[in-house]
Structures are given as C-alpha cells and as structure tokens.
Design a protein around this motif. Sequence first.
Motif, PDB file in Angstrom:
ATOM      1  N   GLN A 174       0.802  -1.220   0.000  1.00  0.00           N
ATOM      2  CA  GLN A 174       0.000   0.000   0.000  1.00  0.00           C
ATOM      3  C   GLN A 174       0.839   1.277   0.000  1.00  0.00           C
ATOM      4  N   PHE A 175       2.160   1.134   0.015  1.00  0.00           N
ATOM      5  CA  PHE A 175       3.035   2.307   0.009  1.00  0.00           C
ATOM      6  C   PHE A 175       4.028   2.210  -1.140  1.00  0.00           C
ATOM      7  N   ASP A 176       4.221   3.323  -1.818  1.00  0.00           N
ATOM      8  CA  ASP A 176       5.242   3.439  -2.857  1.00  0.00           C
ATOM      9  C   ASP A 176       6.166   4.598  -2.508  1.00  0.00           C
ATOM     10  N   VAL A 177       7.458   4.402  -2.739  1.00  0.00           N
ATOM     11  CA  VAL A 177       8.387   5.526  -2.560  1.00  0.00           C
ATOM     12  C   VAL A 177       8.153   6.505  -3.707  1.00  0.00           C
ATOM     13  N   THR A 178       7.729   7.699  -3.361  1.00  0.00           N
ATOM     14  CA  THR A 178       7.271   8.680  -4.348  1.00  0.00           C
ATOM     15  C   THR A 178       8.085   9.961  -4.234  1.00  0.00           C
ATOM     16  N   GLU A 179       8.489  10.506  -5.383  1.00  0.00           N
ATOM     17  CA  GLU A 179       9.141  11.817  -5.404  1.00  0.00           C
ATOM     18  C   GLU A 179       8.043  12.880  -5.394  1.00  0.00           C
ATOM     19  N   LEU A 180       7.852  13.498  -4.241  1.00  0.00           N
ATOM     20  CA  LEU A 180       6.782  14.489  -4.097  1.00  0.00           C
ATOM     21  C   LEU A 180       7.188  15.841  -4.662  1.00  0.00           C
ATOM     22  N   PHE A 181       8.422  16.242  -4.393  1.00  0.00           N
ATOM     23  CA  PHE A 181       8.911  17.547  -4.844  1.00  0.00           C
ATOM     24  C   PHE A 181      10.358  17.391  -5.303  1.00  0.00           C
ATOM     25  N   LYS A 182      10.648  17.915  -6.493  1.00  0.00           N
ATOM     26  CA  LYS A 182      11.989  17.828  -7.053  1.00  0.00           C
ATOM     27  C   LYS A 182      12.894  18.905  -6.481  1.00  0.00           C
ATOM     28  N   ALA A 183      14.196  18.666  -6.551  1.00  0.00           N
ATOM     29  CA  ALA A 183      15.162  19.717  -6.234  1.00  0.00           C
ATOM     30  C   ALA A 183      14.899  20.903  -7.155  1.00  0.00           C
ATOM     31  N   GLY A 184      14.907  22.101  -6.610  1.00  0.00           N
ATOM     32  CA  GLY A 184      14.606  23.292  -7.390  1.00  0.00           C
ATOM     33  C   GLY A 184      13.147  23.721  -7.319  1.00  0.00           C
ATOM     34  N   TYR A 185      12.319  22.916  -6.624  1.00  0.00           N
ATOM     35  CA  TYR A 185      10.894  23.268  -6.509  1.00  0.00           C
ATOM     36  C   TYR A 185      10.746  24.567  -5.721  1.00  0.00           C
ATOM     37  N   GLN A 186       9.804  25.409  -6.178  1.00  0.00           N
ATOM     38  CA  GLN A 186       9.513  26.675  -5.509  1.00  0.00           C
ATOM     39  C   GLN A 186       8.034  26.740  -5.156  1.00  0.00           C
ATOM     40  N   VAL A 187       7.743  27.194  -3.948  1.00  0.00           N
ATOM     41  CA  VAL A 187       6.360  27.465  -3.588  1.00  0.00           C
ATOM     42  C   VAL A 187       5.893  28.665  -4.406  1.00  0.00           C
ATOM     43  N   GLN A 188       4.781  28.517  -5.077  1.00  0.00           N
ATOM     44  CA  GLN A 188       4.352  29.496  -6.068  1.00  0.00           C
ATOM     45  C   GLN A 188       4.204  30.904  -5.500  1.00  0.00           C
ATOM     46  N   ASP A 189       3.688  31.017  -4.293  1.00  0.00           N
ATOM     47  CA  ASP A 189       3.446  32.342  -3.705  1.00  0.00           C
ATOM     48  C   ASP A 189       4.680  32.932  -3.040  1.00  0.00           C
ATOM     49  N   GLU A 190       5.745  32.135  -2.917  1.00  0.00           N
ATOM     50  CA  GLU A 190       6.954  32.618  -2.242  1.00  0.00           C
ATOM     51  C   GLU A 190       8.199  32.230  -3.039  1.00  0.00           C
ATOM     52  N   PRO A 191       8.309  32.694  -4.283  1.00  0.00           N
ATOM     53  CA  PRO A 191       9.439  32.252  -5.107  1.00  0.00           C
ATOM     54  C   PRO A 191      10.751  32.937  -4.768  1.00  0.00           C
ATOM     55  N   SER A 192      10.684  34.087  -4.067  1.00  0.00           N
ATOM     56  CA  SER A 192      11.906  34.864  -3.838  1.00  0.00           C
ATOM     57  C   SER A 192      11.850  35.569  -2.498  1.00  0.00           C
ATOM     58  N   VAL A 193      13.001  36.108  -2.091  1.00  0.00           N
ATOM     59  CA  VAL A 193      13.111  36.923  -0.875  1.00  0.00           C
ATOM     60  C   VAL A 193      13.806  38.227  -1.236  1.00  0.00           C
ATOM     61  N   PRO A 194      13.535  39.315  -0.475  1.00  0.00           N
ATOM     62  CA  PRO A 194      14.144  40.618  -0.797  1.00  0.00           C
ATOM     63  C   PRO A 194      15.630  40.666  -0.478  1.00  0.00           C
ATOM     64  N   VAL A 195      16.339  41.501  -1.238  1.00  0.00           N
ATOM     65  CA  VAL A 195      17.783  41.663  -1.078  1.00  0.00           C
ATOM     66  C   VAL A 195      18.093  43.145  -0.912  1.00  0.00           C
ATOM     67  N   THR A 196      19.025  43.462  -0.037  1.00  0.00           N
ATOM     68  CA  THR A 196      19.492  44.837   0.105  1.00  0.00           C
ATOM     69  C   THR A 196      20.974  44.917  -0.246  1.00  0.00           C
ATOM     70  N   LYS A 197      21.379  46.095  -0.756  1.00  0.00           N
ATOM     71  CA  LYS A 197      22.763  46.364  -1.143  1.00  0.00           C
ATOM     72  C   LYS A 197      23.223  45.478  -2.304  1.00  0.00           C
ATOM     73  N   GLY A 198      22.274  44.933  -3.062  1.00  0.00           N
ATOM     74  CA  GLY A 198      22.626  44.067  -4.176  1.00  0.00           C
ATOM     75  C   GLY A 198      22.232  44.666  -5.507  1.00  0.00           C
ATOM     76  N   LYS A 199      22.796  44.130  -6.592  1.00  0.00           N
ATOM     77  CA  LYS A 199      22.451  44.577  -7.937  1.00  0.00           C
ATOM     78  C   LYS A 199      21.060  44.103  -8.340  1.00  0.00           C
ATOM     79  N   GLU A 200      20.527  43.133  -7.596  1.00  0.00           N
ATOM     80  CA  GLU A 200      19.145  42.690  -7.787  1.00  0.00           C
ATOM     81  C   GLU A 200      18.381  42.954  -6.495  1.00  0.00           C
ATOM     82  N   GLU A 201      17.097  43.233  -6.623  1.00  0.00           N
ATOM     83  CA  GLU A 201      16.293  43.542  -5.441  1.00  0.00           C
ATOM     84  C   GLU A 201      15.737  42.289  -4.775  1.00  0.00           C
ATOM     85  N   THR A 202      15.749  41.170  -5.473  1.00  0.00           N
ATOM     86  CA  THR A 202      15.280  39.899  -4.919  1.00  0.00           C
ATOM     87  C   THR A 202      16.171  38.771  -5.422  1.00  0.00           C
ATOM     88  N   VAL A 203      16.060  37.619  -4.761  1.00  0.00           N
ATOM     89  CA  VAL A 203      16.735  36.417  -5.227  1.00  0.00           C
ATOM     90  C   VAL A 203      15.776  35.248  -5.044  1.00  0.00           C
TER      91      VAL A 203
END
Length: 442
Positions: A305-334
């Motif tokens: 009744q159980f299978d080893v399942t890949e639920l989320f791959k490396a590199g997966y991003q939560v859709q509503d939280e893809p980035s965080v703010p950055v200060t003192k950088g050439k980009e404003e988010t990462v």
Amino acid sequence: MNNIVRKKGWYLLIVSLVALLLIIHPDITKVEAKAVETKAESAIIVDVNTGKILYAKNENEALPPASMTKMMTEYIVLEKINQGEIDWNTTTQISDYAYSISANDSFSGVGLRQNVDYTVKELYEAMAINSDNATTIALAELIAGSEGEFVKLMNQKAEEMKLPDSKFVNSTGLDNESLDGNHPEGTKADDTNLLSARSAALLAYYLVNDYPEVLDISSIPETNFDDQTIKNWNWMLPHDATYLKQYYYEGVDGLKTGHTDLAGYTFTSTAVQKDRRLITVVMKTASEDERFKETAKLLDYGFNQFDVTELFKAGYQVQDEPSVPVTKGKEETVDIALKEDISIPIEKGKEENYHIEYKLDESVFNENGELVAPIKKGDKVGTAELVFDDGAEFGYILDGENKISVDLVTTSDVDKKNWFSLMLGAIGQFFVNLYDNFMGLF
C-alpha cells in the motif's frame, strides 16, 4: 450471424455501463488505499530506508517484550566485537547461575554443560536463533562480569539510543519473579523488562543499520549446537516442517520473537522486498499463530500500500513565495528553492495530500527581513518542511521526528552594488527620509 450480433450487443452494453459509471463517479479510477487493522495490543511499521513510520497502534504503551529484550543483548555483543573487546572465537565457561537456568525445563534451555569452553559465536547463535536464556546470561557475564552490571550497560545504551518507554532489568526478557530470587543485582524481584512498540522498532532500526551482520544469523531457520539441532522460533523463515510453511513470508530475515505469560506473544520482524526494508512490531498477541499472521498483515500493508514517491523535485519553488528581498545588491530579490528532492513512502491515493511550508532562518536576514548582498548561489536561507494535509502523520522513528525537511537555498548569485551606487542610494534615501520627516510636521 445472430450470435455475433448478440455478442456485439452485450459488448456495447458493458462499454456503455462503464462509461456511465465514470460520468456519475469520476473518481472511480482513483487508487483507494486499504486500511490495516491488527489484533495486537500495540504495533508499528517502519520503513528502514527513510525511518518513516507507516502505521502505529498504541505504539507508546510500555509492555513486557519477553525475549525481544535479547535484541539489546545482541546489539551490545556485536558492539563489543566491532570494538575489538571480544571476537567470535572468544571462549567462556558456564557459571552456576547460567547452568541452573539452562537445566530448568520451564526455560527450554539448550542443555549447557559446565567446564566446557563455548565460543561467543556458539552462544550468540543459540541466543539469536533458539532464543536461549542461559547462553544469553553467559554472554552478559562474559562482557560485564555479572548480569547485574550488564543490565547497566543495557540501560545506558537505551539512553544513548533515546529509546522511549524502555526499562531493562535482565538480559533475557524473563520476568524477574520467575527467577526464584536470582534476579540481577540492582533490580527488584517483581521487576520486568519494558519496551513500547516504538522503542522495540527503534532498537531494531539501530541493530539492522549499525550491525547488518545480525541478519546473517537471525535468518537461519535451524542449526547445530553442541551436537543437537536447534530451531528458530521465527516461523516466517523458510522452515522444512510442513506445518510451518503456511507462515513463510518472502524477504523475512529476522529479527526476534518473544513469549511469557505476562507479555503474551511478541515479535519484531524485518523483511526486504525490492530494495525496501521494513521493520514491524506486534506486542501482546494471543498465540504463536496470531503473532505471525498479524505480522504478515502489517508487512503486506507496508509493502503493497506504500510506494516511494518523489513528491517535490530539487529546485521546486512554492508558487506564492518564489523569492526573498535583497538589500545592497544589484538585484532587489533572489529566488529560493529546495536544495534536494523529497522522496518518501506514500500511501496509495494520498500523493496529492502534501504541501511545502518554508521556515526561514531569521539569523541570515537583517531586521527588515532582507538578505544582505553579496549572495552566493546555494546559500542556505532556511528549510522547507513537508506537511501532510489529510490528518495526523505517524512521523519518523528517529529522535521523535514528526516531519521531514530539506534545505531551502538561493538559486543564483547576487553581487553587491559598487560604492558609487551605494552612495547614490544612501543620498536618495537621506532625502526621502528628510521629506518624510518634514511632511510629518504638518
């Protein structure tokens, strides 16, 4: 011709009925998981590869484990061998106490003789295969000088392993009251060993992971000891006896049975199928027959009744939280994402009932919740926690873990702005603050 028309008519009718059912019940094609129930008073299933608990019933109830106690004795013997303090060819003789236990018919001993040198290998095999009590005591006395001192080692090791709801009072699993006052020093006459199903499974988990050679012996159906044949009480192994063949279960190679009047019939099993190893524990079952049938039921559930399942791959991003703010950088988010895949045993039909929640590490952000440049690709900014949406999860066997998490990391470099850009930014911010303060006067 009429037969062909009639058959074609039945075929069209069946196809139409199936199509109608799919329209009325579109979920009919979904795989439904089959729940498991057990007659055991307490029970547990653990996936060894991941440590995930697949099922549990009264798993924290401390009960007498009977000879499952010997798993701790086995662990300490194997530890001492691996540390070089003894080896398989080390010999010892049988003390008066061990001899009296072996001679007692109620303990079903192998009939040890005194003034005979027995090797550690011989004594260990009689303990692990035939669940012999006297050979267990002989090993305890060899290692610690007395069974009382060995019991101290058992409880120390239980503390190191963080075994919940556990107490060891002798090396064998016998109830102290059955020993006619010969219970180990430092224990009470009415004491008994105690393990919960969870602690028995955790002990077995350490045993098969730290010393996998334990399975080389626990998987032996029968062997010779001192010119006699001794048999394994684990009936799920491939025994020759016809009446035992009904209990055989593919992949079972251990681990330890137990029985006393107080404990009932207990069993810690382990089995491997298709590179997946499970551990199951049943405690307080009513008979030998029941403990093996209930174990088979748990193993069927865990494997089927159980299978080893890949639920989320490396590199997966939560859709509503893809980035965080950055200060003192050439980009404003990462951007941030999972560093590794999340793959675990999932009950069939429940693959969609998981989501990810971010747990950001406040120590790597400034007081405004920003990362400060420069930032390197792969910098850890927190963890991503797997959450089950459909009721309680049984968690993981190690250290009371209830959830699985992986590192949450940045997906690219962010260079720091040059001094001129930083200066212009500071001047601009100065005038913004000045304007805000001025307007605040009115």
